[in-house]
Design a protein around this motif. Sequence first.
Motif, short mmCIF file in Angstrom:
data_model
loop_
_atom_site.label_atom_id
_atom_site.label_comp_id
_atom_site.label_asym_id
_atom_site.label_seq_id
_atom_site.Cartn_x
_atom_site.Cartn_y
_atom_site.Cartn_z
N UNK A 190 -7.39 -5.78 -9.35
CA UNK A 190 -7.21 -4.66 -9.17
C UNK A 190 -8.62 -3.75 -9.37
N UNK A 191 -9.28 -4.33 -10.38
CA UNK A 191 -10.52 -3.13 -10.90
C UNK A 191 -11.48 -3.35 -9.80
N UNK A 192 -11.54 -4.21 -8.92
CA UNK A 192 -12.40 -4.50 -7.69
C UNK A 192 -12.05 -4.06 -6.22
N UNK A 193 -10.68 -3.75 -6.18
CA UNK A 193 -10.35 -3.22 -5.14
C UNK A 193 -10.86 -2.13 -4.39
N UNK A 194 -11.22 -1.89 -3.05
CA UNK A 194 -11.79 -0.50 -2.70
C UNK A 194 -10.48 0.26 -2.29
N UNK A 195 -11.05 1.45 -1.86
CA UNK A 195 -9.92 2.57 -1.74
C UNK A 195 -8.92 2.18 -0.75
N UNK A 196 -9.12 1.62 0.49
CA UNK A 196 -8.40 1.38 1.46
C UNK A 196 -7.23 0.29 1.04
N UNK A 197 -7.55 -0.53 0.20
CA UNK A 197 -6.64 -1.75 -0.29
C UNK A 197 -5.51 -1.05 -1.40
N UNK A 198 -6.08 -0.31 -2.25
CA UNK A 198 -5.51 0.52 -2.93
C UNK A 198 -4.55 1.40 -2.52
N UNK A 199 -5.01 2.36 -1.62
CA UNK A 199 -4.09 3.32 -0.70
C UNK A 199 -3.02 2.40 -0.12
N UNK A 200 -3.09 1.40 0.56
CA UNK A 200 -2.34 0.47 1.44
C UNK A 200 -1.31 -0.06 0.44
N UNK A 201 -1.40 -0.55 -0.69
CA UNK A 201 -0.44 -0.83 -1.72
C UNK A 201 0.12 0.60 -2.30
N UNK A 202 -0.25 1.56 -2.43
CA UNK A 202 0.15 2.59 -3.02
C UNK A 202 1.36 3.13 -1.95
N UNK A 203 0.85 3.14 -0.61
CA UNK A 203 1.78 3.62 0.62
C UNK A 203 2.95 2.57 0.60
N UNK A 204 2.79 1.32 0.37
CA UNK A 204 3.89 0.35 0.82
C UNK A 204 4.75 0.23 -0.52
N UNK A 205 4.13 0.44 -1.71
CA UNK A 205 5.18 0.27 -2.89
C UNK A 205 5.45 1.39 -3.80
N UNK A 206 4.73 2.34 -3.53
CA UNK A 206 4.94 3.52 -4.67
C UNK A 206 5.32 4.83 -3.65
N UNK A 207 4.74 5.28 -2.60
CA UNK A 207 4.80 6.30 -1.87
C UNK A 207 6.29 6.43 -1.76
N UNK A 208 7.07 5.46 -1.18
CA UNK A 208 8.58 5.66 -0.81
C UNK A 208 9.36 6.23 -2.19
N UNK A 209 8.93 6.25 -3.14
CA UNK A 209 9.59 6.55 -4.29
C UNK A 209 9.39 8.03 -4.82
N UNK A 210 8.36 8.54 -4.24
CA UNK A 210 8.21 9.87 -4.67
C UNK A 210 9.13 10.82 -4.05
N UNK A 211 8.88 12.30 -4.51
CA UNK A 211 9.87 13.22 -3.92
C UNK A 211 9.41 13.71 -2.57
N UNK A 212 8.33 13.33 -2.10
CA UNK A 212 8.11 13.59 -0.82
C UNK A 212 7.15 12.57 0.02
N UNK A 213 8.01 11.35 0.27
CA UNK A 213 7.00 10.13 0.76
C UNK A 213 5.98 10.57 1.96
N UNK A 214 6.70 11.40 2.73
CA UNK A 214 6.07 12.17 3.98
C UNK A 214 4.61 12.41 3.59
N UNK A 215 4.81 13.34 2.56
CA UNK A 215 3.38 14.03 2.18
C UNK A 215 2.65 13.34 1.39
N UNK A 216 3.21 12.21 0.68
CA UNK A 216 2.26 11.08 -0.09
C UNK A 216 1.44 10.32 1.09
N UNK A 217 2.21 9.87 2.12
CA UNK A 217 1.48 9.11 3.01
C UNK A 217 0.28 10.04 3.78
#
Length: 250
Positions: A190-217
């Motif tokens: 995880x400490x070596x992953x670039x921004x694109x990979x980290x954001x893809x993981x965030x969008x797939x696993x975390x964004x849907x649980x936020x108060x505004x998934x649309x805005x998070x993406x």
Amino acid sequence: MVIGSLQAEPDTSISGLVPSGGLTGANYANIDGSIDLWRTLLNSGVITGGAIVGTLVFGVLAGYALAVLHFRGRGTLFAMVLLVQVIPFQLLTIPLYVLTVRTYGLADSYLGMVLPFLVNTTAVFVFRQFFLQLPPDLFSAARIDGASELRVLWSVALPLVRPALLTVVLLTFIGPWNEFLWPFLVTKEASMQPLAVALANYTANVAATTSNPYGAVLAGSVVLAAPAVGLFLVFQRHFTATNLSAGVKG
């Protein structure tokens, strides 16, 4: 996209361009709280910077050789360069993975993530076309004065193809910066992953649980796109044609 990333509640209508509830940075705060944003930005900078340096060095040398130097097989070699451009990178992923990770042992390393992007055939093509526009008399005059080929390239050719340099920097930046698949395969750290990979993981696993998934993406998209847009805005006034014949008498 920017307005949507700042909305507290998703609103895709035209009136949403001026949200009644005001704008908020909560979507960006969620990203920063879920991933190490500055670390991933640094990783992306290292990978993209290495790709840009390699592309410029090898692209300039290969483009100059194919445009200016005369040697047997030059036309065939250029045809092979064009042939490589029609092969999608996805078809090369598995062979490159086996070569980089298993043969060279470069898993979980920056070099392993940069290696496939060091040589860019598009950059070679762009530099060749620009070098072909330079008057041959410029090179002949430099050689008569005793300049070596590297000296001719550095002192005569490169200053006249600055638009090509900037174009290649921008085109090269976009590819590795947005690349997800290759860094994801090469490293699981995880400490070596670039921004694109980290954001893809965030969008797939975390964004849907936020108060505004649309805005998070959308916030993730803004974070990923902002450096490329900024780079273009900085360089756009330099994308101008050069008077390549100015150094030739008559």
